[in-house]
Write a protein that holds these residues in place. Structure first.
Motif: not given
Length: 153
Positions: A49, A51, A53, A85, A87
């Motif tokens: 994973n 993520k 922003e 995302s 990932s």
């Protein structure tokens, strides 16, 4: 009376005609979910994973042991996919002599025009399954050990 602007909080964006315009809403990338260490059986799917922003939305790239990871976007035959995302999804974990193994240390990097953010390192280890006698009755069981290299038959 002139208003006072804090220019350090404003970002400049260049318009196509060479003019600059202020874009208060833009921000550099920031990792909001870091990858975690994984131990996965050979041939099984897995996801590392990541993520991020930022504005504009950052692009994400993955690196394994310092080398850029090739995904299905660059090579349709790849068993690795970059998810929307950010990932990294493995259709199946590869571990053997015929192909480059997936085990190693991974990091994701998110970038936009304001900079880049680097995630923490995450290790991916391949667990191997062995059948061994558990008792004198001859019944078999199994156990897993990380980082086993097993010859492909």
């Amino acid at each position: 009376m002139n208003p006072i602007f804090n220019l350090s909080s404003l970002n400049l964006s260049h318009a196509g005609d060479g003019r600059s315009r202020l874009r208060q809403e833009d921000s550099p990338p920031r990792i909001i979910e870091h990858p975690s260490d994984l131990i996965v059986s050979k041939g099984e799917p897995a996801t590392l994973n990541c993520k991020a922003e930022g504005r504009p939305t950052p692009t994400v790239e993955w690196y394994k042991d310092g080398e850029r990871v090739e995904t299905d976007r660059e090579n349709p035959r790849s068993h690795r996919m970059l998810l929307p995302s950010g990932s990294l999804f493995f259709l199946r974990i590869v571990h053997g002599r015929r192909s480059k193994p997936d085990d190693g240390n991974y990091v994701c990097i998110a970038r936009n025009y304001l900079g880049e953010a680097v995630s923490r390192n995450a290790s991916l280890e391949v667990a191997c399954k062995f059948d061994i006698p558990l008792s004198s009755s001859g019944r078999n069981g199994s156990f897993r050990c990380p980082s086993c290299i097993v010859e492909e038959w």
